[in-house]
Structures are given as C-alpha cells and as structure tokens.
Design an enzyme around this catalytic site. Structure first.
Site, PDB file in Angstrom:
ATOM      1  N   ASP A  70       0.837  -1.195   0.000  1.00  0.00           N
ATOM      2  CA  ASP A  70       0.000   0.000   0.000  1.00  0.00           C
ATOM      3  C   ASP A  70       0.880   1.256   0.000  1.00  0.00           C
ATOM      4  O   ASP A  70       1.770   1.391   0.849  1.00  0.00           O
ATOM      5  CB  ASP A  70      -0.852  -0.048   1.279  1.00  0.00           C
ATOM      6  CG  ASP A  70      -1.950   0.990   1.290  1.00  0.00           C
ATOM      7  OD1 ASP A  70      -2.876   0.870   0.471  1.00  0.00           O
ATOM      8  OD2 ASP A  70      -1.870   1.923   2.123  1.00  0.00           O
TER       9      ASP A  70
ATOM     10  N   GLU B 297       1.532  -0.555  -5.069  1.00  0.00           N
ATOM     11  CA  GLU B 297       0.330   0.247  -5.274  1.00  0.00           C
ATOM     12  C   GLU B 297       0.705   1.720  -5.230  1.00  0.00           C
ATOM     13  O   GLU B 297       0.389   2.439  -4.287  1.00  0.00           O
ATOM     14  CB  GLU B 297      -0.731  -0.076  -4.199  1.00  0.00           C
ATOM     15  CG  GLU B 297      -2.078   0.570  -4.480  1.00  0.00           C
ATOM     16  CD  GLU B 297      -2.498   1.649  -3.482  1.00  0.00           C
ATOM     17  OE1 GLU B 297      -3.633   2.108  -3.581  1.00  0.00           O
ATOM     18  OE2 GLU B 297      -1.687   2.043  -2.597  1.00  0.00           O
TER      19      GLU B 297
END
Lengths: 660, 660
Positions: free
Chosen positions: A380, A409
């Site tokens: 993330d 990401e």
C-alpha cells in the site's frame, strides 16, 4: 587513468539499466538477448562472448556472440533459478582467424614462398595446445601443429579451412589480449507467476455478502471457489490485522463510528496486536493458516496487503515511540495533509535515529507471513516511504524467500512509479485505470511495453480497486465492465479485479471516483450471483489467457490501424508466430461501431494473397479473412470485443480443422 | 546491497557519456547545462545542487538547481581552466521549505493553536544557526529563532514568508539526509582553438611551387602569409621528418624511385633520425624553431602530422627490434594488405612484450615537439593503433601540456571514429568529404550536431586532403570548389583545406579519388596566384566566420525546408538570437536553381507579419523579406551560395542602418 594493454573496444552493453545500478527482470527460462558494440583497431578478426553468473558466484558461464551489423554483436542466454544474475561481454583478437584470413588470401592470390606464414600458423596451433590442459584436444592440436610445420601450402590451406582445426581453435582461444566490459548488467529472475497471473481481491469479512455482520476466514471458501471458476489464480486480501479502536472511522469515511461498526482494515493495530497478528473478528492465526492451505490446494495463491499504517493503538506506539514523528511537546503526530487531519493513523518516521531497527522490523513482518506460506504482497502506498527502504526490504526478503512477489500500489508521479520497480517491486499498478480513449491507451501501452520500461516494470492492470471506481465504469453500464475487463486481461499478462466488478457495481459517492457505502468502512450485503453479473465473460477471458501463450508475454503487444477512432486494434503474437491473436475492442460503451482493420500480415507470417481464418475466441465465431483490410463491427451491448485467433490455411482442404 | 538512510532519489544525470567512462568536451567559458531527475517519497519539498570540481581536487563548487517539469531539474556551470572536470548532483529534503509550506496552509486555513508548529519552525531556524559556523548569519538566525518562539501566528507567517529568513535558511541548508549521485559526469575543457579554427595544409617542400626542387622551412613565409590573408589560423604540415631510403617510392606511388626523387614524407626515418628529427632537405631543427616563431608572430599556430610509420631505416629498427612484428626467421615484417605488400613501411606491434616502453616513446615524441611550441597534432590513421594507447598518450601529454589539440584522421567505421573522440581526440575528420546530396548532408550533420555525439565529437571538415580528391571536385569545376568550401566553412566552426584547393586543382588518377602527380611522391610546380583561383571566396568565408559568433558554435546548426532538392537551407543562430545567419547553398554545380525557403521565424525571434532584412555577407546584397516564405535563386557559376545575416527592423525608419 589506467595503463593497460587492452585491445578490443566494448561499448553500449544492452540492456543495462541505469548503468547497472538496478536489475532488469526476466522469468525463469525466458530469453535474455544481450548486445554490445565490439570492434578493434586495424584489421584483426575479433571474437566475443556473453558471460553470465549468479551474483556472488565466481565462475562465468559463456556463450559465443554473433556479429549483427555495424560492429553490433548479440547473444542470448536464459536462467533457471530465482536469483539475481549479472552479465557482461568479453572480446579478444582472434589471432588464428586473422592468420587464416590472411593465409587464404595469399594462397588464393598464388603468392609463392608461404613458408613463413605456415610456421606462424603452426605456432598458433601449438599455442592452443598449451592452453588446452591435459585434454584429448591437446594431443590432437600438437599433432596438427607438427603436421603444419612439414606440410605443403595446399595441405595447410586444407587444414586452415577444415572444420576440425577451426573447431579446436575456437574451443581453446588465446585470450591473452581479451577485454571485459567493466560494468555488469544485472537481471532479477523470477517465477512465472510474477509475470502471468489473474488476481481476485475481496475483503474476507464480505465473503458471504451479509449486510450486517462479517464473515470469517473459515467462511471464505465459497468466494474462493467462485473466483477459481472464473479462472483467477491469486486471491488478494486487504489487511487482515487487528483494526484500531481510537478514532475509528464509520461508514462512508465518517469520523464518528457507531458501536459495532467494523472499522477500516487499513488502520492497523489494537490491543490484539499489530502487523503480525490477525483481526479476531476474522478468526485466529490457525484459521488463517488453514485458509492458506485450502487456497494452495486449489492451485491458487494468496496475496496479502502490506500497509505501513499504525493506528494509535498499535503496539509499536508503546514499544517504539521513537519510530514516530513527535510534536515539540513530546506527543506523537498523526497524519496530516494540511489543513486535513487523519487522527486515526500515526505515520512512521523512516529516518528516526533508530531507523535500522524500524527497517528490520518491517522486513520481519514480510518474513513472518512468508514463513506461513504467503509469497505475494501487495504494498500500500510505497511511494510515501523511502525508495532505499524498499530496496533494502525486498533484497533482504529475497535472501530467504527468493520467490516472494511484490506489487507496488503507487498511483503517483511517473518517475517514482518507475524507480520503485527498479528498486525491486515485481509488479506495479498503472494509469490504465484512467486511460480510456484509443490514443491514450495506445500511447501509454507503447511506453509500457516497447521502451526500456518493459525490461523492469511489469504492469498489473486493474479496472477498479476499493479506492477507485472510475467514471467510465460509473457511466458506461454493463458494456463498460465488458470493455475494461477485456482490455485489462489482454493488454498485460497480469491483471486483477476488485470483487463487485463482476456484478457491475457502479454506485459512487457523487462527484467522486469512490464507491458509496464502501466495504472499507462497513459490512456490505451482496448477492454474488446477481443476474446482472458478467462472470461468464470474465471466465472466458481467463480461459483464453490460459490457452494462448501470446497472452503470457508482455513485450509482444503491438497496436495497428483501425479506421474508427473508437475501435482499438492490437496484436499479441509469440516470437515463433505460432500463436497469433488480433484483438479489437469498441471503446465506446454506448454505440455500435464498425471499422476496417489493417491486419499486420508480415507479423502474422501471412502473404497478401492468402486466405486465413480469424476465430473469435469469445463468441466462437469464425471468419474467413484475406489480405490486410478486413471489416469488424462491435455492438457494446452484445459484444464489445473480439479476440481473434489467426489460423493459416493448411493445404487446400476447406475443412476448418486444417487451419493451424 | 548498501544499507543506507538515503532519502532523495537522483537519476538520469545528463550529460553522462558511457556512464562517466569518457569525458564530454567544452570550451573555456562555455555553458554546460546539467540535468537530472530528482524526487523523494512523500510530500517533502526537495532541494538540489549541481556540484563540480577539477579532477583530483577535493572541494566541490556548488550551484543550486531549478526544477523544470516532471521531476527534471537543471543547472548550468562553466569552466575556466584547460583541465578535466567532474560533476554530479546532490539533493536533500528541504525541511524548512516543507515546514513553511505546511505552516502557510494551516495559517491561511485559519487553524487555531499553531503553537506546536511555531516551535518546530523555531527549532529549524536554530538548527541552521548551528550549521552556520561563527558567521554574522549565526547571530541573525539565533535572534530570529528566539523571536519565533515568542511570536504570534501572524508574526511567524510574516517571518516564514520573508526574503530575509528564506535567504538565510537557503544559505545554511540541513543536508543530514542528502543523497549524492554516485557516478560522476566528466568534461574535458579546452581552449577556443579546439572548436573554432580554419586550417591550411601545405607541404613545406612545395612552398614556392618549384617543379623540380624542394623548398625549405626558410622558404615558407610567402605561403604562410598568403594563408593568413585568406583568413586561416592553423598552418598544418605533413610529416617533416627524415624520409626513408630503402624501398623509397617514386612519383605516382611507383615502387621504383629515380635518383633525386624526394620520397614520401609518410615513410619516416633514415640515418638522419626518426620522429624527433627533421628531414635535412627542409633545413635544421633551428630553422624549424625559427618558422614556428614566425607563424606565432602572425597570430597563427602550426600543426604537425603524427604518423606512426617507420621506414626500414628508422633508428627504432636497430634500437628496438622487439617493437616490430617478426617473421619466424627473425626478420621484421613489412606492412601488408594481402595480397598487397608495402615494403617501405614496418608497422609497430603495440602489444609487444616491451609495449610500455613503446607507448612511452610515442608519447615522448609529442612531448618533444610540444616543448618546441607545437600544440596541434594531426594524427595519421589512429584507427590502426589501439584505442587504449591513444587514451594513454593523450592523457599523458595533457598532464604536461593541457592545451595540446589532437585531430584524428580516422576515415573508418563510425563506432571507431566515435570512440577515438571519446578517448581524447579533440577533433576528427568526417564523412563530409563524401556527403554531397541534400539528404545526405542534412542527415549526417543532424547526427553530428544534434545527437549525443555533439558533446564529444568535434567535426573538422575538409573538402579535400592529399589523399582524397572527391569525384564532386573532379567533375564539378570551379562551382564545386565554391560549394564545398562554403559548406565546410559554415557547417562546422572547424574546417580545413589542402593547398591547391584554392586553385581548383582537380586532376585525378583515372577512376580514383586520388590526385595525379601528387606532391606526396614528387616535387610539384604551381603558380599560387593562378587566375582560376577562388582565394577571394575563401577569404570572404573566413572573414564572415570571424565576424559572426553564430559560426563559432557547433550545436546550433538546424536544417530548414527549401522547396528544391538541390538547395540546402540551414541556420546558425546564437543562443541569445543576437547573431542570426540563414545559409542557402545550391548543391548542383552545373545548373541554376531557385527555391522558396521556409524561414524559421520563431528561431529568429521574428513575427509572421514582420519585415526583416536578409543581408548576403558574400555578395553584400540586401533583401527585404517578410513572413516565412521567401525566394532565393542561385547560379553556381556566379554565386552558388548566400550567407544571409538577418537584421530586424528597428523603429519605423527605412534607413538600413536601423536594422540591427
């Protein structure tokens, strides 16, 4: 300034990512073609070899290089371990080949008195003998040398041009004047899943689609089996760790939370533990271990989310207060994007004085889950942590688990996305999610697959994520979902979707690209078999991907002309041209469009006058095409795309089985 | 794998030739613009600086970089010594600028309670004080820090945005998390003559043009004065060393030589000495020294030829037989290009066991002549000696004489020509000699001046040499000489001609690009003022070059559209656009051609509706032009080219003096 006797010039080794600073990427067994400029002063014949070895090894493997044109040389190698390899070029004057070339010229010109030249040749042969150790070759070379000393010019000419002597001389080259390119190219070799996979993301608490309570790990199998039937092979879970209680967010990102609301999985850490624990509402670590094994039994893999977010209740806050940013009064800083405040998350300070311990602990989290069988991590927001940190973490993990795959990401600026891939991320999210028009798609995917990026940046294409419901899906209805999944599944060998996509869910927060009533913040009721679903289309896409090797490759994407601005036309063709796909997609979710497409005949190995079959693998329909210009018509409500497998006409029979 | 706390990413430093392996080139005082990608994780503000220093120095000079777009940053520096410099980029998170950005946002959003933020700001100011040594700045920073601790938010806002505090904080940056790009770019800085010069080549024995006897050094002044009048500033002599007697060649390269024939100056070495001696027929070393001084008095320089050819009579043959290639019977090998033999030349073996002594002796030859005031060397066939040898020799010479200029006479494969320039040659001969058509010229000169080559490869353009009389000159008559000299003098700031060109000499060996009765092999009679001469044209070209700074630059050449395939149209414009030349050349020596030329208005700083003056510096004629499309007509027999200086209309007056 070095004072060396170097003789052959070697330049422009390629591929060479940032001067060897970063490795490129290849899959086990995949070809790596290496090129370099190789040349020498004067007229001597030059020989060159590609050298490669596992990083840390002392011994090079060696493959002879072949000249292309204009002093460019090339050779190909491939690799059989998950490891980082290094490669370079060695080149040397080939004294024997130079001698042979001169001798042959003089002999053919009828020059008399070649006695001196023959003795020179014999000396070269004897030199090779001295280099050949105690092999059989040594005996043979010594014999040939002796023979040459006593032979006639005709006999020497025959020897000089014989396969026997030339084979022996090539086997034992005199490298006394060899040059080696001093900079090494590097390549990270990975397993196939790194470059060919279909991901399915769901929140385990939503597995059963209950509107007012959460599912547990033990309830996830039906959802997983459904994904398996659709052809997915990676099951990806958002964070499964204990969710913070302090300042817990409520539904639709509300700063107040009603009792019983489950919280955001990205606010990690509570009295139940941090990144090495599981949220009790999902079950126990043992339940998780059971689920990992169930997934593996189905020939699938699990991917976990690695989100470096700490709730105020994370154990690190008490154990390592120094790892966080502090205010002058000594209190810990929460996240901010002024004037906005995020009081449920404490960011970590990666440059705090105790940074080495922090970086190691982050690494230990990955090692912890890897040991439990998780070998894929979706990371993330990696672009908000130092790139050097990721380079450290990934290389440390790979020392123990070389098969671990990292998905970045990072939806951020292009150069940051690229450097994360260079620093070690296996795959990356992309701007695909927002590229909708023909020109946008062709330009972006040409950059991704045909520039230097293609060697290190593996796109993982997502038409949606829990954070992003693009306008195209919000407005384009069911056809939009057919279009975007077809593009994602065929433009890159790696794609994924966030569950709900197959149900064409498209209710957004007004004016935003966000899901309304997102399951990030609440329990979510769903009928996973709602009639609107496009599961049959998804299933077909994944089946076609499995059956067609051209879709397993990344760098073979090429765009071609279609005479309609809404119709995108591209090909995927294997190197041997034994699997040829032509793909046409109507990018307009509202209207039917037709176009003449310009078939790349040469790429397909077809002649201009040849009849061939275009077999639509989505509908099963077969067309007889001919020449470069052919017509397609695509109605987004019925069939927005065709994936045409091209089969050549074999023999003269009209039986379709004779297309191959 | 390094384990570092590096924070800012620095990538793609440019220019960076072969990863820093070789230096680019610049002239003293000339700008070097350096760029790099600079970015950081998260939202911190980043600062960057260009660092440079002389190679071997410990201290860096520093210039702040400015962001361009898309994380690309740039800065410019220049250099004032003839030396090799290195440069790199340093970048760091700018904590104060980040703090200021956040504080200003919060203050403007009207957030209450900024006490904590103000203390953070004060701490950063006090940190800067601690970095500022015992300067006045320290006192000022400490005072400002104290003030900030007790100030109101309004006062802190005023301080944070004041030029005073920001200037002080920029002067004393906190570089505790700085990154430095680990690879250094390199640049060789040279005097102006390296990049702007006009060479005139003549054989000193032909100075007076006597048909049956040779001139001496003491006879050369008239020829030199004539070259001076034509505007040349480098006088280049083919080899002046003792000429071998054994197997001496006769006229037109005959293998037999009549008594009294002077021999080929490239067969170097006799009982009178080798490369450190002069041919007695030309005079003594003292005569040579006198001539060098006479040339310098005229504000010109001498260039000598460095040809590593040894006649069988060269002293090296007796003193260093090991330096040569040997046959198995111990005799020395002559040069060959099988089946051809060159029995008047012995090639040297640069990889012989005593190679270090050989390489040093070759270097000593250059040092010998440098000490006598020669600082320009034209090197014969450098591509037949190892590149590593040249890199050694040039760097050794530059240690003692950094102003020495080397011209590479390598007419060979493109990559070899390039690597010789990288390895240290100041200038190179080019393929210009054989590029005649519009497309050939535009393509070749775009490669030379607009690709990476422009940074290290300085073309020295020759329409002819003693070895090459191109077909274009053989067949095109006087117009061909006007055309080729105009191109050579304007396409590069460095050009040269071999004497006889100004007399339009074009008698060739039939079927070859060689002069018949070449003075390489014999005495040559000439009337240096023969009426056919184009000395006025040459003189005008060199005058125009001196008067127009746009012609002193190399990388400012741009080709533009002319609607006739025989008319080449290009511009040379200074960076400040204060010297603008548009050049049109009719490449057809036989026919008159006209064309509409498309004037690059933007490059010239002109608007579409503006009237401007095009002043032909060759004929003196002036035209009033207007808009992008203008017409030219060029008769090769009268005027094959125009060098148009563009003058803007100043004010409204019609007086031409008001063009500037």
């Amino acid at each position: 300034m070095k004072f060396s006797v170097e003789s052959v010039v070697i330049e422009r080794l390629a591929p060479l990512l940032d001067g060897g600073r970063y490795p490129i990427k290849r899959i086990i067994g995949e070809d790596l073609e290496v090129e370099a400029d190789v040349f020498k002063d004067g007229h001597d014949v030059v020989a060159a070899a590609l050298l490669w070895r596992k990083e840390g090894s002392k011994n090079w493997h060696e493959t002879p290089m072949q000249p292309l044109v204009n002093d460019r040389w090339a050779a190909t190698c491939s690799f059989y371990d998950e490891a980082t390899y290094e490669y370079t070029i060695q080149a040397w004057p080939d004294f024997f080949a130079s001698w042979r070339e001169e001798f042959v010229k003089k002999f053919k010109a009828g020059l008399e008195n070649l006695w001196s030249e023959m003795l020179e040749g014999a000396a070269l042969v004897e030199k090779a003998a001295s280099l050949s150790g105690e092999s059989d070759d040594k005996v043979q070379l010594l014999t040939l040398g002796q023979k040459m000393r006593a032979a006639s010019p005709e006999e020497v000419f025959a020897m000089a041009t014989s396969a026997e002597l030339n084979g022996l001389m090539t086997a034992w080259p005199d490298k006394s004047l060899a040059s080696t390119f001093p900079v090494y190219g590097r390549v990270r070799v990975q397993r196939e899943k790194a470059a060919f996979a279909a991901w399915y993301e769901f929140f385990p608490r939503s597995a059963e689609g209950k509107p007012d309570s959460g599912s547990r790990f033990r309830d996830c199998l039906p959802r997983i089996d459904d994904a398996k039937r659709m052809g997915f092979d990676v099951i990806y879970f958002p964070p499964i760790h204990p969710i913070g209680e302090t300042n817990r967010k409520g539904r639709n990102n509300s700063t107040t939370c009603e009792p019983g609301e489950p919280g955001v999985p990205y606010a990690i850490g509570s009295k139940h533990g941090g990144h090495k624990a599981v949220e009790p509402a999902l079950g126990t670590l043992a339940d998780f271990d059971w689920l990992v094994k169930e997934i593996q039994k189905r020939d699938m893999e699990i991917a976990l989310d690695f989100a470096i977010n700490c709730s105020p209740d994370h154990p690190y806050v008490a154990e390592h207060p120094d790892w966080f940013f502090k205010r002058p009064d000594g209190s810990i800083k929460y996240a901010e994007n002024p004037p906005k405040k995020y009081e449920d998350v404490y960011p970590l300070n990666f440059h705090n004085p105790d940074w080495k311990a922090l970086w190691q602990e982050m690494t230990d989290i990955i090692l912890f889950w890897s040991k439990r069988g998780v070998r894929i991590f979706r990371v993330d927001n990696p672009h908000t942590k130092p790139v050097a940190f990721w380079e450290f973490l990934i290389s440390e993990v790979h020392k123990k688990y070389p098969d671990v795959i990292f998905l970045s990401e990072a939806f951020t600026r292009p150069k940051m996305m690229r450097v994360l891939a260079k620093a070690g991320f296996t795959q990356s999210y992309t701007y695909f999610t927002w590229r909708n028009s023909k020109q946008e798609l062709a330009e972006y995917f040409t950059e991704l697959t045909e520039t230097e990026m293609a060697d290190y940046f593996q796109a993982n294409l997502w038409p949606n994520t829990p954070d992003i419901l693009p306008l195209f899906l919000q407005q384009g209805g069911r056809p939009a979902f057919l279009i975007r999944s077809t593009l994602a599944a065929t433009l890159s060998p790696v794609w994924g979707m966030y569950s709900g996509f197959e149900l064409c869910e498209n209710a957004a927060v007004p004016g935003k690209e966000e899901y309304i009533d997102s399951e990030k913040y609440q329990f979510k009721g769903r009928d996973w078999d709602a009639p609107v679903n496009i599961k049959a289309h998804i299933t077909a896409l994944n089946r076609i991907r499995h059956e067609n090797r051209a879709l397993h490759e990344y760098r073979n994407l090429r765009f071609h002309r279609a005479d309609n601005e809404h119709i995108l036309f591209y090909s995927k063709v294997t190197k041997a041209a034994d699997n040829i796909l032509l793909i046409v997609v109507n990018l307009d979710p509202f209207h039917k469009h037709g176009a003449h497409v310009h078939v790349p005949l040469e790429l397909c190995g077809l002649t201009a006058s040849e009849m061939f079959q275009a077999h639509d693998l989505l509908s099963g329909e077969r067309y007889l095409w001919h020449g470069p210009l052919n017509y397609v018509e695509l109605d987004p409500h019925l069939r927005p795309a065709q994936i045409l497998r091209i089969r050549r006409w074999a023999g003269k029979e009209s039986d379709f089985d004779y297309f191959h």
